[in-house]
Design an enzyme around this catalytic site. Structure first.
Site, PDB file in Angstrom:
ATOM      1  N   ARG A 147       4.045 -25.333   8.734  1.00  0.00           N
ATOM      2  CA  ARG A 147       2.745 -25.038   8.185  1.00  0.00           C
ATOM      3  C   ARG A 147       2.964 -24.610   6.834  1.00  0.00           C
ATOM      4  O   ARG A 147       3.764 -23.767   6.506  1.00  0.00           O
ATOM      5  CB  ARG A 147       2.224 -23.699   9.284  1.00  0.00           C
ATOM      6  CG  ARG A 147       0.887 -23.572   8.515  1.00  0.00           C
ATOM      7  CD  ARG A 147       0.132 -21.966   9.576  1.00  0.00           C
ATOM      8  NE  ARG A 147       0.637 -20.974   8.514  1.00  0.00           N
ATOM      9  CZ  ARG A 147      -0.032 -19.774   8.623  1.00  0.00           C
ATOM     10  NH1 ARG A 147      -1.052 -19.672   9.706  1.00  0.00           N
ATOM     11  NH2 ARG A 147       0.368 -18.613   7.987  1.00  0.00           N
ATOM     12  N   TYR A 159      -4.706 -15.606   2.150  1.00  0.00           N
ATOM     13  CA  TYR A 159      -4.270 -15.562   3.435  1.00  0.00           C
ATOM     14  C   TYR A 159      -3.010 -16.329   3.735  1.00  0.00           C
ATOM     15  O   TYR A 159      -2.916 -17.617   3.177  1.00  0.00           O
ATOM     16  CB  TYR A 159      -5.388 -16.051   4.565  1.00  0.00           C
ATOM     17  CG  TYR A 159      -4.558 -16.216   5.813  1.00  0.00           C
ATOM     18  CD1 TYR A 159      -4.108 -17.533   6.271  1.00  0.00           C
ATOM     19  CD2 TYR A 159      -4.129 -15.247   6.592  1.00  0.00           C
ATOM     20  CE1 TYR A 159      -3.443 -17.755   7.189  1.00  0.00           C
ATOM     21  CE2 TYR A 159      -3.470 -15.588   7.775  1.00  0.00           C
ATOM     22  CZ  TYR A 159      -3.100 -16.769   7.987  1.00  0.00           C
ATOM     23  OH  TYR A 159      -2.150 -17.035   8.995  1.00  0.00           O
ATOM     24  N   ASP A 208      -3.713 -24.028   7.995  1.00  0.00           N
ATOM     25  CA  ASP A 208      -4.414 -23.070   8.627  1.00  0.00           C
ATOM     26  C   ASP A 208      -5.530 -22.753   7.706  1.00  0.00           C
ATOM     27  O   ASP A 208      -5.503 -21.946   6.906  1.00  0.00           O
ATOM     28  CB  ASP A 208      -3.547 -21.870   9.104  1.00  0.00           C
ATOM     29  CG  ASP A 208      -4.570 -20.877  10.087  1.00  0.00           C
ATOM     30  OD1 ASP A 208      -3.813 -20.268  10.772  1.00  0.00           O
ATOM     31  OD2 ASP A 208      -5.736 -21.233  10.343  1.00  0.00           O
ATOM     32  N   HIS A 210      -8.087 -20.988   8.689  1.00  0.00           N
ATOM     33  CA  HIS A 210      -8.276 -19.620   9.115  1.00  0.00           C
ATOM     34  C   HIS A 210      -9.843 -18.962   9.073  1.00  0.00           C
ATOM     35  O   HIS A 210     -10.036 -18.238   8.605  1.00  0.00           O
ATOM     36  CB  HIS A 210      -7.424 -18.498   8.071  1.00  0.00           C
ATOM     37  CG  HIS A 210      -6.757 -17.468   8.857  1.00  0.00           C
ATOM     38  ND1 HIS A 210      -7.281 -16.222   9.025  1.00  0.00           N
ATOM     39  CD2 HIS A 210      -5.834 -17.529   9.608  1.00  0.00           C
ATOM     40  CE1 HIS A 210      -6.577 -15.288   9.598  1.00  0.00           C
ATOM     41  NE2 HIS A 210      -5.649 -16.047  10.055  1.00  0.00           N
ATOM     42  N   GLU A 234      -5.961 -26.221  11.079  1.00  0.00           N
ATOM     43  CA  GLU A 234      -6.297 -25.244  12.200  1.00  0.00           C
ATOM     44  C   GLU A 234      -7.659 -24.525  11.692  1.00  0.00           C
ATOM     45  O   GLU A 234      -7.608 -23.955  10.455  1.00  0.00           O
ATOM     46  CB  GLU A 234      -5.159 -24.557  12.108  1.00  0.00           C
ATOM     47  CG  GLU A 234      -5.278 -23.226  13.074  1.00  0.00           C
ATOM     48  CD  GLU A 234      -3.957 -22.432  13.081  1.00  0.00           C
ATOM     49  OE1 GLU A 234      -3.032 -22.918  12.732  1.00  0.00           O
ATOM     50  OE2 GLU A 234      -4.140 -21.515  13.912  1.00  0.00           O
ATOM     51  N   GLU A 260      -6.710 -19.554  18.797  1.00  0.00           N
ATOM     52  CA  GLU A 260      -5.898 -18.328  18.930  1.00  0.00           C
ATOM     53  C   GLU A 260      -6.918 -17.192  18.922  1.00  0.00           C
ATOM     54  O   GLU A 260      -6.253 -16.243  19.754  1.00  0.00           O
ATOM     55  CB  GLU A 260      -5.160 -18.376  17.715  1.00  0.00           C
ATOM     56  CG  GLU A 260      -5.776 -18.026  16.380  1.00  0.00           C
ATOM     57  CD  GLU A 260      -4.932 -17.761  15.143  1.00  0.00           C
ATOM     58  OE1 GLU A 260      -3.954 -18.702  14.891  1.00  0.00           O
ATOM     59  OE2 GLU A 260      -4.967 -16.970  14.587  1.00  0.00           O
ATOM     60  N   ARG A 281      -5.240 -23.576  21.187  1.00  0.00           N
ATOM     61  CA  ARG A 281      -4.152 -22.586  20.699  1.00  0.00           C
ATOM     62  C   ARG A 281      -4.259 -21.472  21.450  1.00  0.00           C
ATOM     63  O   ARG A 281      -3.599 -20.308  21.207  1.00  0.00           O
ATOM     64  CB  ARG A 281      -4.539 -22.249  19.207  1.00  0.00           C
ATOM     65  CG  ARG A 281      -4.453 -23.347  18.294  1.00  0.00           C
ATOM     66  CD  ARG A 281      -3.221 -23.636  17.578  1.00  0.00           C
ATOM     67  NE  ARG A 281      -2.986 -22.519  16.718  1.00  0.00           N
ATOM     68  CZ  ARG A 281      -1.709 -21.809  16.386  1.00  0.00           C
ATOM     69  NH1 ARG A 281      -0.703 -22.347  17.529  1.00  0.00           N
ATOM     70  NH2 ARG A 281      -1.541 -20.989  15.474  1.00  0.00           N
ATOM     71  N   GLU A 337       4.242 -22.791  18.071  1.00  0.00           N
ATOM     72  CA  GLU A 337       4.170 -21.819  16.709  1.00  0.00           C
ATOM     73  C   GLU A 337       5.429 -20.819  16.940  1.00  0.00           C
ATOM     74  O   GLU A 337       5.148 -20.137  17.981  1.00  0.00           O
ATOM     75  CB  GLU A 337       3.064 -21.291  16.260  1.00  0.00           C
ATOM     76  CG  GLU A 337       2.939 -20.403  15.232  1.00  0.00           C
ATOM     77  CD  GLU A 337       1.649 -19.527  14.492  1.00  0.00           C
ATOM     78  OE1 GLU A 337       0.814 -19.662  15.573  1.00  0.00           O
ATOM     79  OE2 GLU A 337       1.543 -19.148  13.768  1.00  0.00           O
ATOM     80  N   TRP A 400     -12.012 -13.650   7.689  1.00  0.00           N
ATOM     81  CA  TRP A 400     -10.604 -13.429   6.953  1.00  0.00           C
ATOM     82  C   TRP A 400      -9.890 -14.507   7.723  1.00  0.00           C
ATOM     83  O   TRP A 400      -9.744 -14.573   9.115  1.00  0.00           O
ATOM     84  CB  TRP A 400     -10.160 -12.128   7.181  1.00  0.00           C
ATOM     85  CG  TRP A 400      -8.803 -11.915   6.846  1.00  0.00           C
ATOM     86  CD1 TRP A 400      -8.394 -11.901   5.423  1.00  0.00           C
ATOM     87  CD2 TRP A 400      -7.484 -11.891   7.463  1.00  0.00           C
ATOM     88  NE1 TRP A 400      -7.015 -11.808   5.355  1.00  0.00           N
ATOM     89  CE2 TRP A 400      -6.521 -12.013   6.929  1.00  0.00           C
ATOM     90  CE3 TRP A 400      -6.995 -12.044   8.888  1.00  0.00           C
ATOM     91  CZ2 TRP A 400      -5.146 -11.888   7.043  1.00  0.00           C
ATOM     92  CZ3 TRP A 400      -5.904 -11.956   9.463  1.00  0.00           C
ATOM     93  CH2 TRP A 400      -5.002 -12.040   8.458  1.00  0.00           C
TER      94      TRP A 400
HETATM   95  C1  CS2 Z   1      -2.373 -17.310  12.202  1.00  0.00           C
HETATM   96  C2  CS2 Z   1      -2.029 -15.815  12.529  1.00  0.00           C
HETATM   97  O1  CS2 Z   1      -0.357 -17.872  12.891  1.00  0.00           O
HETATM   98  C3  CS2 Z   1      -1.398 -18.158  12.742  1.00  0.00           C
HETATM   99  O2  CS2 Z   1      -2.180 -19.173  13.056  1.00  0.00           O
HETATM  100  O3  CS2 Z   1      -3.763 -17.520  12.387  1.00  0.00           O
HETATM  101  O4  CS2 Z   1      -1.052 -15.549  11.829  1.00  0.00           O
HETATM  102  C4  CS2 Z   1      -3.098 -14.688  12.614  1.00  0.00           C
HETATM  103  O5  CS2 Z   1      -3.413 -14.335  10.985  1.00  0.00           O
HETATM  104  C5  CS2 Z   1      -2.826 -13.444  12.906  1.00  0.00           C
HETATM  105  O6  CS2 Z   1      -2.111 -13.393  14.382  1.00  0.00           O
HETATM  106  C6  CS2 Z   1      -3.987 -12.341  13.036  1.00  0.00           C
HETATM  107  O7  CS2 Z   1      -3.194 -11.393  13.530  1.00  0.00           O
HETATM  108 MG    MG Z   2      -4.042 -19.427  12.730  1.00  0.00          MG
END
Ligand code: CS2
Ligand code: MG
Length: 400
Positions: A147, A159, A208, A210, A234, A260, A281, A337, A400
């Site tokens: 990634r 981020y 990502d 995000h 992602e 996620e 995810r 991951e 975020w």
């Molecule tokens: C991120 C995460 O790994 C990822 O795909 O989206 O690191 C995410 O930022 C954290 O789990 C937030 O606590």
């Molecule tokens: Mg993520």
């Protein structure tokens, strides 16, 4: 096999983790992860004050009934806190059942569908050059999927560009970061151009977003980066409105990953049934445990969608262990991951799973193969920590 005790262990070996340990009258115990980054004590209390009293005396073998009891019996269903608490109970009970059967958890789920799991990790940098160098180093180590996140010029903090595994969290209140979508949209294709020019196309690249874009912005970006043949883009858009992904799908074949932050099958049912994504995810931590992610994976499998359990450092090695046993069994596995835990965490949570040449291995020990060293955990008391928040330059709150 009766449950005789259940205790919640909160510790902070490099970052906060919440662990549930369930003990039985057979002397077998199991552990589950209940960590919700930035809201840890809410889950600890949900377990300690509400679920644990209902666990004592129950038959530990009744995994499904206990899951249904805590899901339907709550009246107030779903949500990240509730489903992480149910997940911790569920994973601990699966751990117990597999230990009692003297078999690794994946055997109990239906046996191995694969010998090892394709993994991806995080390469990031303050500059494109730094990111390229990090990718080169991971490629050298044998990673097949990486990634990539890079600091967006002009933004003080971006981020994903932090020391991997760092707590990266403020303790008094969330750190406020600046976001600017137009600058990001101009920058990302440049980063990917550099990476494909340097590494060609035999390396899986993931990115990502995000949760930062609108559907129209995500559709335009996914279309523009088609030439880079990403493994996935992602969290392109916050997905409370699942049908908003129709717009992205209509404009691009770039593979999409999501989920996620989902905590139940209802968060992704439409996305799956309309084939709006390519990877789901959800994890055995945030999405209700092994019992529930199996249901999500089976639904996803009907629509050619593959699993890709979230594996960031803010979920304990227990979740990595449970996820890898799930990954070993699940027929429609995609990728796992792995974003490295702090060294202190590896000491508190000794584990069988391991990484070799960019592939993850579940281990063969009975259960999910992860334990907790309670004495070591005591050395790392909880400390409040928050995830960052994001605002636009005019002060508007952003995802975020
Ligand atoms: C991120 C995460 O790994 C990822 O795909 O989206 O690191 C995410 O930022 C954290 O789990 C937030 O606590
Ligand atoms: Mg993520």
């Amino acid at each position: 096999m009766k449950i005789t005790n259940a205790k919640v262990i909160v510790c902070s070996p490099g970052r906060n983790f919440v662990t549930l340990k369930i003990e039985t009258d057979d002397g077998i115990y199991g552990i589950g992860d209940a960590t919700v980054n930035g809201r840890e004590l809410a889950v600890a209390s949900y377990l300690q004050d509400h679920l644990v009293p209902c666990l004592i005396g129950r038959d530990a073998s009744q995994i499904e009934d206990i899951w249904q009891y805590f899901y339907k019996g709550a009246y107030w269903r779903r949500g990240p806190i509730t489903m992480a608490a149910i997940a911790a109970v569920d994973v601990a009970l699966w751990d117990i059942k597999a230990k009692a059967a003297n078999m690794p958890l994946y055997q109990l789920l239906g046996g191995a569908s694969r010998t090892h799991m394709l993994a991806y990790t995080h390469a990031n940098g303050e500059t494109i050059e730094e990111t390229v160098d990090k990718v080169a180093a991971f490629k050298e180590e044998g990673w097949k999927a990486i990634r990539v996140q890079s600091a967006v010029p002009g933004l003080p903090v971006t981020y994903g560009v932090e020391k991997v595994g760092s707590l990266a969290q403020a303790e008094d209140k969330p750190r406020e970061t600046l976001w600017d979508t137009p600058t990001y949209l101009r920058f990302l294709p440049k980063l990917l151009d550099h990476l494909r020019d340097r590494f060609g196309y035999d390396l899986h690249l993931l990115h990502d977003v995000h949760h930062r874009l609108t559907p129209q912005e995500a559709a335009a970006l996914a279309k523009e980066v088609e030439r880079h043949r990403l493994f996935w883009l992602e969290d392109a858009v916050p997905a409370e409105n699942q049908e908003s992904f129709r717009l992205i799908r209509q404009h691009s074949t770039t593979p999409l990953a999501l989920g996620e932050v989902f905590n139940s099958i209802h968060d992704c049912r439409q996305l799956i049934q309309e084939q709006l994504i390519d990877y789901i995810r959800t994890t055995p931590l945030h999405a209700g445990g092994i019992t529930h992610v199996r249901r999500i994976a089976d639904l996803a499998g009907l629509y050619h969608i593959r699993t890709a359990c979230h594996g960031a450092a803010d979920m304990s090695p227990i979740t990595m262990g449970a996820a890898l046993h799930f990954d070993r069994w699940v027929p429609n596995f995609g990728i796992q991951e792995y974003a490295f835990h702090p060294d202190e965490a590896k000491n508190v949570f000794p584990h069988e799973w391991h990484l070799k040449d960019g592939q993850l291995y579940s281990g063969e020990k009975p259960g999910h193969g992860v334990d907790i060293d309670e004495k070591a955990a005591e050395k790392y008391p909880y400390r409040r920590a928050y995830l960052d928040v994001a605002r636009l330059s005019d002060g508007t709150m952003w995802s975020w």
